[in-house]
Scaffold this active site. Structure first.
Site, PDB file in Angstrom:
ATOM      1  N   GLY A   5      -1.848   0.990   5.386  1.00 28.32           N
ATOM      2  CA  GLY A   5      -2.241  -0.137   6.227  1.00 28.32           C
ATOM      3  C   GLY A   5      -2.365   0.203   7.700  1.00 28.32           C
ATOM      4  O   GLY A   5      -2.510  -0.695   8.537  1.00 28.32           O
ATOM      5  N   SER A  12      -4.642   4.040   3.508  1.00 29.01           N
ATOM      6  CA  SER A  12      -5.878   3.929   4.306  1.00 29.01           C
ATOM      7  C   SER A  12      -7.044   4.718   3.699  1.00 29.01           C
ATOM      8  O   SER A  12      -7.881   5.263   4.430  1.00 29.01           O
ATOM      9  CB  SER A  12      -5.620   4.350   5.753  1.00 29.01           C
ATOM     10  N   GLU A  52       1.895   7.957  -1.717  1.00 36.10           N
ATOM     11  CA  GLU A  52       1.467   7.096  -0.615  1.00 36.10           C
ATOM     12  C   GLU A  52       2.351   7.355   0.607  1.00 36.10           C
ATOM     13  O   GLU A  52       3.438   6.766   0.722  1.00 36.10           O
ATOM     14  CB  GLU A  52       1.602   5.630  -1.018  1.00 36.10           C
ATOM     15  N   GLU A 111       6.473  -0.935   0.202  1.00 35.74           N
ATOM     16  CA  GLU A 111       6.798  -2.257   0.761  1.00 35.74           C
ATOM     17  C   GLU A 111       7.950  -2.900  -0.018  1.00 35.74           C
ATOM     18  O   GLU A 111       8.779  -3.612   0.546  1.00 35.74           O
ATOM     19  CB  GLU A 111       5.540  -3.149   0.746  1.00 35.74           C
ATOM     20  N   ASN A 146      -4.844  -2.615  -5.013  1.00 34.36           N
ATOM     21  CA  ASN A 146      -3.637  -3.435  -4.843  1.00 34.36           C
ATOM     22  C   ASN A 146      -3.933  -4.504  -3.785  1.00 34.36           C
ATOM     23  O   ASN A 146      -3.999  -4.204  -2.602  1.00 34.36           O
ATOM     24  CB  ASN A 146      -2.483  -2.526  -4.381  1.00 34.36           C
ATOM     25  N   TRP A 147      -4.106  -5.729  -4.252  1.00 30.49           N
ATOM     26  CA  TRP A 147      -4.499  -6.811  -3.333  1.00 30.49           C
ATOM     27  C   TRP A 147      -3.318  -7.323  -2.513  1.00 30.49           C
ATOM     28  O   TRP A 147      -3.502  -8.122  -1.606  1.00 30.49           O
ATOM     29  CB  TRP A 147      -5.106  -7.970  -4.119  1.00 30.49           C
ATOM     30  N   LYS A 148      -2.120  -6.929  -2.868  1.00 28.69           N
ATOM     31  CA  LYS A 148      -0.902  -7.397  -2.183  1.00 28.69           C
ATOM     32  C   LYS A 148      -0.886  -8.936  -2.156  1.00 28.69           C
ATOM     33  O   LYS A 148      -1.393  -9.562  -3.072  1.00 28.69           O
ATOM     34  CB  LYS A 148      -0.810  -6.786  -0.788  1.00 28.69           C
ATOM     35  N   GLY A 198      -5.385  -0.277  -0.870  1.00 21.33           N
ATOM     36  CA  GLY A 198      -4.906  -1.586  -0.407  1.00 21.33           C
ATOM     37  C   GLY A 198      -6.041  -2.346   0.251  1.00 21.33           C
ATOM     38  O   GLY A 198      -6.903  -2.925  -0.417  1.00 21.33           O
ATOM     39  N   GLY A 199      -6.081  -2.326   1.584  1.00 20.21           N
ATOM     40  CA  GLY A 199      -7.048  -3.123   2.353  1.00 20.21           C
ATOM     41  C   GLY A 199      -8.481  -3.029   1.853  1.00 20.21           C
ATOM     42  O   GLY A 199      -9.168  -4.053   1.726  1.00 20.21           O
ATOM     43  N   HIS A 249       6.558   0.528  -4.950  1.00 14.52           N
ATOM     44  CA  HIS A 249       5.688   0.553  -3.762  1.00 14.52           C
ATOM     45  C   HIS A 249       6.589   0.552  -2.521  1.00 14.52           C
ATOM     46  O   HIS A 249       7.633  -0.087  -2.500  1.00 14.52           O
ATOM     47  CB  HIS A 249       4.765  -0.668  -3.771  1.00 14.52           C
TER      48      HIS A 249
HETATM   49  C1  PEP Z   1      -1.140   0.394  -0.521  1.00 10.51           C
HETATM   50  O1  PEP Z   1      -0.465  -0.498  -0.037  1.00 10.51           O
HETATM   51  O2  PEP Z   1      -0.891   0.773  -1.667  1.00 10.51           O
HETATM   52  C2  PEP Z   1      -2.208   0.980   0.286  1.00 10.51           C
HETATM   53  C3  PEP Z   1      -2.626   2.155  -0.050  1.00 10.51           C
HETATM   54  O3  PEP Z   1      -2.667   0.241   1.353  1.00 10.51           O
HETATM   55  P1  PEP Z   1      -3.869   0.615   2.342  1.00 10.51           P
HETATM   56  O4  PEP Z   1      -4.990   1.191   1.515  1.00 10.51           O
HETATM   57  O5  PEP Z   1      -4.253  -0.665   2.994  1.00 10.51           O
HETATM   58  O6  PEP Z   1      -3.350   1.627   3.307  1.00 10.51           O
END
Ligand code: PEP
Length: 252
Positions: free
Chosen positions: A175, A215, A169, A99, A10-12, A236-237, A97
């Site tokens: 994040g 993470s 999640e 967010e 997920n590149w956001k 994500g990241g 999600h």
């Molecule tokens: C996400 O936003 O779905 C996620 C898992 O982010 P991160 O890996 O950066 O914690």
């Protein structure tokens, strides 16, 4: 029982077009496409068509979107429907999600409509659930997850549910660099599977793909994915670096 393994990036709201295309080229050149793990690239909306064209028919790589609207079409300025996503080559869409729940106040009623619209357009929803840090500290995390599942999933038939992927999640891990331990992940994934068995059936629960997100990175993916009930990750990241994303996808 062999469930579908998935690693989704997920590149956001990150990358410009040229950075996005560079990242996809990196992923395509480094990715092991012979193993059975489904890799899903989930870029920002404007890059979907270009990335769809690059991926083409590459085996085991799919395209997903970060969100969709509840309705098919109409006067919803700035929104994107599931049918539009399907028409540009998406096969998956994130729904709920944290967010979006937190910053855009998405309600369970909206999430149900989004999942319905996705399914009607042959998109597989990746339905995200997770507790906050406060909820875990107050030991209400199992109740929270149980409600997040039952409030939304009660609306779907067995056949519909077979096309839904679950992503656990924990909000406190997204994040933050603080990953759930493999014990915490396994404990919650087993609980989610048990809840799905109650909502649907034991055999459906055994076939459901449940991803861990929060993470997850190239260093911890292998330990997390070795848990019995963890079928992959929503990343994500770490999905913004081709090397890391490819290593995570090879961590089974
Ligand atoms: C996400 O936003 O779905 C996620 C898992 O982010 P991160 O890996 O950066 O914690």
């Amino acid at each position: 029982m062999s469930r579908q393994k998935i690693v989704a990036g997920n590149w956001k709201m990150n990358t410009t077009l040229s950075e996005a295309l560079f990242l996809v080229d990196g992923i395509l050149s480094k990715m092991n496409t012979t193993n059975e793990v489904t890799k899903i690239i989930i870029p920002p909306f404007p890059y979907l068509i270009s990335i769809s064209n690059k991926i083409g028919e590459t085996e085991h790589i799919s395209l997903g979107a970060q969100n969709c609207h509840t309705d098919e079409s109409g006067a919803f300025t700035g929104e994107i429907s599931a049918s539009m996503l399907a028409s540009v080559g998406c096969s998956y869409v994130l729904v709920g999600h944290s967010e979006r729940r937190c910053y855009f106040n998405e309600t369970n009623e909206e999430l149900i409509k989004k999942i319905k619209s996705a399914l009607d357009n042959n998109l597989k929803p990746i339905f995200c659930i997770g507790e906050t840090l406060e909820q875990r500290q107050y030991h209400t995390h199992f109740t929270v997850i149980s409600h997040q599942l039952s409030e939304v999933l009660k609306s779907f038939t067995d056949a519909e549910f077979s096309n839904i992927v679950i992503a656990y999640e924990p909000v406190w891990a997204i994040g933050t660099g603080e990953t759930a331990t493999s014990n915490q992940a396994q404990e919650m994934h087993a609980f989610i599977r048990k809840e799905i068995a109650q909502l649907y059936s034991q055999s459906i629960a055994q076939e459901t793909t449940i991803l861990y997100g929060g993470s997850c990175n190239a260093q911890n993916a292998q330990e997390l994915f070795s848990c019995e009930d963890v079928d992959g990750g929503l990343i994500g990241g770490a999905s913004l670096k081709a090397d890391d994303f490819c290593k995570i996808a090879a961590s089974f």
